[in-house]
Design an enzyme around this catalytic site. Structure first.
Site, mmCIF file in Angstrom:
data_model
loop_
_atom_site.group_PDB
_atom_site.id
_atom_site.type_symbol
_atom_site.label_atom_id
_atom_site.label_comp_id
_atom_site.label_asym_id
_atom_site.label_seq_id
_atom_site.Cartn_x
_atom_site.Cartn_y
_atom_site.Cartn_z
ATOM 1 N N ALA A 1 -32.512 33.010 -83.900
ATOM 2 C CA ALA A 1 -31.812 34.307 -84.453
ATOM 3 C C ALA A 1 -33.018 35.206 -84.957
ATOM 4 O O ALA A 1 -34.295 34.568 -84.980
ATOM 5 C CB ALA A 1 -31.227 33.828 -85.784
ATOM 6 N N GLY B 1 -31.216 29.615 -82.620
ATOM 7 C CA GLY B 1 -30.204 30.387 -82.281
ATOM 8 C C GLY B 1 -30.103 30.533 -80.919
ATOM 9 O O GLY B 1 -28.973 30.753 -80.085
ATOM 10 N N GLU C 1 -28.712 27.479 -79.482
ATOM 11 C CA GLU C 1 -27.086 27.418 -79.743
ATOM 12 C C GLU C 1 -26.436 28.338 -78.930
ATOM 13 O O GLU C 1 -25.099 27.989 -78.563
ATOM 14 C CB GLU C 1 -27.103 27.861 -81.144
ATOM 15 N N GLU D 1 -35.113 24.933 -86.730
ATOM 16 C CA GLU D 1 -34.720 25.476 -88.211
ATOM 17 C C GLU D 1 -35.222 24.811 -89.301
ATOM 18 O O GLU D 1 -35.624 25.528 -90.143
ATOM 19 C CB GLU D 1 -33.261 25.934 -88.182
HETATM 20 N N1 T1G Z 1 -37.463 36.178 -85.095
HETATM 21 C C1 T1G Z 1 -38.311 37.353 -85.429
HETATM 22 N N2 T1G Z 1 -39.579 37.328 -85.130
HETATM 23 C C2 T1G Z 1 -39.958 36.224 -84.222
HETATM 24 C C3 T1G Z 1 -39.015 35.223 -83.792
HETATM 25 C C4 T1G Z 1 -37.874 34.978 -84.571
HETATM 26 N N3 T1G Z 1 -37.166 33.979 -84.209
HETATM 27 N N4 T1G Z 1 -39.947 34.415 -83.152
HETATM 28 C C5 T1G Z 1 -41.157 35.125 -82.898
HETATM 29 N N5 T1G Z 1 -41.022 36.391 -83.681
HETATM 30 C C6 T1G Z 1 -42.190 37.232 -83.477
HETATM 31 C C7 T1G Z 1 -43.371 36.851 -84.282
HETATM 32 O O1 T1G Z 1 -43.419 36.852 -85.709
HETATM 33 C C8 T1G Z 1 -44.454 37.622 -83.561
HETATM 34 O O2 T1G Z 1 -44.655 38.798 -84.132
HETATM 35 C C9 T1G Z 1 -43.992 37.677 -82.084
HETATM 36 O O3 T1G Z 1 -42.454 37.551 -82.246
HETATM 37 C C10 T1G Z 1 -44.718 36.587 -81.231
HETATM 38 O O4 T1G Z 1 -44.584 35.301 -81.763
HETATM 39 C C11 T1G Z 1 -28.870 30.882 -86.634
HETATM 40 C C12 T1G Z 1 -30.979 30.222 -88.115
HETATM 41 C C13 T1G Z 1 -40.941 31.544 -79.745
HETATM 42 C C14 T1G Z 1 -42.598 29.806 -79.750
HETATM 43 O O5 T1G Z 1 -37.992 29.308 -85.461
HETATM 44 O O6 T1G Z 1 -41.668 29.280 -82.624
HETATM 45 O O7 T1G Z 1 -32.340 30.765 -85.033
HETATM 46 O O8 T1G Z 1 -46.626 38.965 -85.020
HETATM 47 O O9 T1G Z 1 -46.985 35.062 -82.176
HETATM 48 O O10 T1G Z 1 -47.270 32.049 -80.037
HETATM 49 O O11 T1G Z 1 -29.426 28.397 -86.403
HETATM 50 O O12 T1G Z 1 -42.699 32.710 -81.906
HETATM 51 O O13 T1G Z 1 -46.317 39.855 -82.845
HETATM 52 O O14 T1G Z 1 -45.330 40.989 -84.868
HETATM 53 O O15 T1G Z 1 -45.124 33.031 -82.447
HETATM 54 O O16 T1G Z 1 -45.982 33.155 -78.000
HETATM 55 C C15 T1G Z 1 -35.459 29.808 -85.119
HETATM 56 C C16 T1G Z 1 -39.834 30.970 -84.168
HETATM 57 C C17 T1G Z 1 -35.193 30.824 -85.994
HETATM 58 C C18 T1G Z 1 -38.661 29.954 -83.394
HETATM 59 C C19 T1G Z 1 -43.443 31.977 -79.250
HETATM 60 N N6 T1G Z 1 -36.296 29.991 -83.965
HETATM 61 N N7 T1G Z 1 -40.704 31.452 -82.692
HETATM 62 O O17 T1G Z 1 -44.686 31.672 -79.787
HETATM 63 O O18 T1G Z 1 -45.604 34.010 -79.949
HETATM 64 S S1 T1G Z 1 -33.959 30.516 -86.866
HETATM 65 C C20 T1G Z 1 -37.742 29.735 -84.313
HETATM 66 C C21 T1G Z 1 -41.710 30.571 -82.472
HETATM 67 C C22 T1G Z 1 -32.428 30.400 -86.028
HETATM 68 C C23 T1G Z 1 -30.108 29.628 -86.093
HETATM 69 C C24 T1G Z 1 -31.242 29.825 -86.873
HETATM 70 C C25 T1G Z 1 -42.595 31.185 -81.374
HETATM 71 C C26 T1G Z 1 -42.439 31.109 -79.986
HETATM 72 P P1 T1G Z 1 -45.635 39.823 -84.239
HETATM 73 P P2 T1G Z 1 -45.710 34.486 -81.720
HETATM 74 P P3 T1G Z 1 -46.182 32.658 -79.339
#
Ligand code: T1G
Length: 694
Positions: free
Chosen positions: A63, A102, A105, A125
């Site tokens: 998400a 998400g 999911e 999460e």
């Molecule tokens: N939402 C918004 N921005 C995100 C994002 C996300 N989920 N994931 C990454 N970004 C942005 C990050 O801030 C950065 O921005 C750019 O993308 C590159 O990320 C309902 C509630 C996928 C392994 O926790 O683990 O889903 O600094 O530098 O090293 O159940 O990003 O460039 O402006 O980290 O190649 C669950 C989080 C969300 C995954 C890639 N998902 N992301 O790593 O790039 S909650 C996560 C990561 C959810 C549902 C629930 C990593 C990556 P900027 P990066 P990377």
């Protein structure tokens, strides 16, 4: 603006592509068009099956975290997944990159999942203080079983494609041509005429699940939660998947999610998520600065720090020339490295082959000339300015012109070290934290002359070796250790005035720290602080007396605590209690009961205050950098977001009032409220979002 969701056709197969760079987060601008597309395809009789795929480097990575805390925009992710799951035609998710949160999911809303062999799938999460809030806790157990689902969701750790295949999380993996294979898979399913069963209707893994075994495992995991709510909620939600009908379990999941997402702990952990990424954006080092190539690193010193640093580079695949003063020290260092890898092999986290491969990346030497081919050289020699200056003047003579020269000093002036070379622009600090092959934090100490491309290079290296980098300026102790000194400054007075080491440490562990200050001193060794104090002409009543008695902590079996038969468990020692009482009596101090609140305000408030002074001086670029330092290098509980975020939770006016009271009593500078703290409090602005001009 490019379309975030498009449809293409391969005959009777419809391919839906999500395109929302950089990681295809399921933002509102994706959810609404995807809902429309699914609605259209569901009713299109010419479409026999649907493939869901993503453009760019990864399948949906979650998400949109940035949307949390803002007014919800329907359709939310659950609505879209419910629509997808209601489609009777075969639906296939084609997964590459990292299908996380998400994103996974969404894939669970499809009948089938195909993963590229290099893909990773996970529900992280819990690391954001949340639980999977779009059906993950209810659908995943129906595919992989409650036990595996519990482990995946409470740990938040992703699994590789082959493990996902073995656990039936995915139906197939693809060596290459994921897209074509997914279309062929969908075509076969459509042609088979066999009804595809949505995940919600698969109960085999749930019916008859061993609830007692599940509860036992959940109880074990709960012990590690250390005050965090999300791991417990994750376990509860997976348990609901076993005991409740699907829709009730889904509703219960939503209730748990809604409670967590608005709580302080998740706000704190989401703050840290973005803070870690902001920290890599360094003032005056823009994307136009091209980093240098690092093919080989040189490490000087194969002791605890040097050996750990060398392992960190090798673990990141960077060959290391490891230099020591003599063969005996070198062999001792290599033996320690080999032993560390052997422990990983015995734990199953490293194969024998991988261990051999890593050992082969070390080129041991006692000859400085062998460092001449290194692109980056890190010294981890004795923490003494004269010794370091001598090392750097040697390096200046033998290192190649483009080599980056780094010191691992914890406190010393990096500019003074740089001045002992003809190339100060290539010199900086790389402050690793012990054990350097394990601890994530890397303080990158920017000298006044350090060149932007040198900084850009080491930021890239930090990512390659799995470190969390924060760029800091030059002052005594930089950011982390300078704030640690502030946190410790009044600690002995707490003992003299009435608290015991155990009482102080208990307040810290109750706060969420892994251990308190006195247990930490015993672990690090009291002799280190003793030597530093003597070098700076300072004293510490209790600690000096303990050192004079040879009580250096765990290493001598006695320090602030006693350690019996080599155990690491601290045991209160009546001798120490007596020493404290005698010292208090000699100073005419009437000892009294000291409550937890006073311990917090005399240790953590000065630490926050020092952080604000560091921001005023531009030693840290932003407050969130300080939170990353403390949660990755010193065990500050992530559920409180770091010292700056926590200060906002405490309330700046309250902190200032208590600091002023303490300053009035003691006159100590650590209690003199910083001007920045007072200004932000007066303006009603938070500390944790402050960005300076550092
Ligand atoms: N939402 C918004 N921005 C995100 C994002 C996300 N989920 N994931 C990454 N970004 C942005 C990050 O801030 C950065 O921005 C750019 O993308 C590159 O990320 C309902 C509630 C996928 C392994 O926790 O683990 O889903 O600094 O530098 O090293 O159940 O990003 O460039 O402006 O980290 O190649 C669950 C989080 C969300 C995954 C890639 N998902 N992301 O790593 O790039 S909650 C996560 C990561 C959810 C549902 C629930 C990593 C990556 P900027 P990066 P990377």
């Amino acid at each position: 603006m490019t379309e975030t969701v498009t449809i293409t056709r391969d005959g009777e197969i419809a391919i839906v592509t999500i395109d929302n760079p950089p990681v295809n987060a399921m933002s509102f601008r994706v959810r609404e068009p995807l809902r429309k597309v699914l609605e259209t395809l569901a009713g299109d009789s010419s479409v026999a099956a649907i493939v869901l795929t993503c453009a760019g480097r990864t399948f949906v990575a979650g998400a949109d975290i940035a949307e949390f805390g803002r007014p919800a925009q329907r359709p939310d992710l659950r609505d879209v997944i419910a629509m997808l799951e209601a489609i009777r035609k075969p639906t296939v998710a084609a997964i590459h990159g990292t299908a996380l949160g998400g994103g996974l999911e969404l894939a669970l809303g499809c009948h089938f999942r195909i993963a590229d062999k290099g893909a990773k799938l996970g529900l992280p999460e819990v690391k954001l203080g949340l639980l999977p809030g779009a059906g993950g806790t209810v659908r995943l157990p129906r595919l992989v079983g409650p036990a595996k689902a519990l482990k995946m969701i409470v740990s938040g750790a992703p699994v590789p494609a082959d493990v996902a295949l073995a656990s039936a999380l995915v139906d197939a993996t693809s060596e290459s041509n994921l897209f074509a294979n997914a279309v062929a898979f969908a075509r076969d399913k459509a042609a088979s005429g066999v009804a595809s069963v949505p995940v919600r209707d698969r109960g085999a893994q749930i019916v008859g699940a061993d609830l007692a075994a599940f509860d036992a495992e959940a109880a074990e995991l709960a012990k590690k939660a250390r005050g965090l709510e999300a791991p417990l909620a994750c376990a509860q939600s997976v348990r609901n998947a076993i005991t409740l009908p699907f829709d009730e379990a889904l509703a219960a999941e939503r209730e748990l999610f809604t409670k967590l997402v608005s709580g302080d702990q998740s706000r704190a952990q989401r703050h840290l998520f973005f803070a870690e990424r902001e920290a890599t954006k360094v003032p005056r080092v823009g994307k136009e600065v091209s980093p240098l190539e690092i093919r080989r690193a040189g490490i000087i010193g194969a002791g605890t720090m040097g050996g750990g640093i060398a392992m960190a580079f090798v673990n990141g695949g960077i060959p290391v020339t490891l230099l020591e003063m003599n063969r005996e020290a070198l062999d001792r260092g290599l033996a320690m490295i080999e032993k560390n890898y052997a422990i990983s092999v015995s734990r199953g986290s490293l194969s024998e082959d991988a261990k051999a491969g890593r050992m082969a990346l070390f080129a041991p030497t006692t000859d400085y000339a062998d460092l001449a081919e290194c692109d980056l050289i890190v010294e981890a020699v004795f923490e003494d300015m004269a010794v370091k200056r001598e090392v750097f003047s040697k390096l200046d003579a033998i290192a190649k012109p483009t080599a980056i020269l780094a010191t691992n000093t914890s406190y010393l002036d990096v500019n003074e070290i740089a001045a002992s070379t003809s190339r100060p622009q290539d010199v900086l600090g790389l402050h690793f934290f012990s054990p350097a092959n394990v601890m994530k934090l890397l303080e990158i100490v920017r000298g006044s002359r350090t060149a932007p491309d040198v900084l850009a290079t080491v930021l890239g290296v930090a990512k390659r070796i799995g470190k969390v980098p924060v760029v800091v300026g030059v002052c005594h102790g930089f950011v982390g250790n300078r704030m640690l000194s502030a946190r410790s400054d009044d600690a002995e007075n707490l003992l003299l005035e009435g608290a015991s080491p155990g009482e102080v440490d208990k307040v810290f562990t109750g706060f969420g720290w892994p251990m308190g200050p006195f247990q930490m001193y015993d672990m690090a060794g009291l002799d280190i602080g003793w030597r530093n104090r003597k070098a700076r002409g300072q004293t510490a009543v209790i600690a000096d007396r303990l050192c004079e008695q040879g009580r250096f902590g765990q290493k001598t079996g006695k320090g602030f605590y006693r350690y019996e038969n080599g155990s690491r468990t601290p045991v209160p020692d009546p001798e120490v209690a007596q020493l404290i009482e005698d010292s208090a009596r000699e100073r005419g101090i009437e000892r009294r009961t000291i409550l937890a609140g006073e311990i917090i305000e005399r240790t953590l408030y000065p630490m926050v205050n020092e952080g604000a002074k560091i921001l005023e001086e531009g030693i840290a670029a932003r407050a969130s950098d300080i939170d990353i330092i403390w949660t990755n290098g010193y065990g500050f509980p992530v559920g409180k977001g770091g010292p700056m975020f926590w200060a906002d939770l405490e309330g700046l006016p309250k902190i200032i009032e208590r600091l002023e009271y303490r300053h009035g009593l003691s006159g100590k500078d650590v209690f003199r409220p910083s001007a920045l703290l007072k200004r932000l409090a007066a303006e009603g602005r938070p500390l944790s979002t402050f960005v300076g001009n550092g």
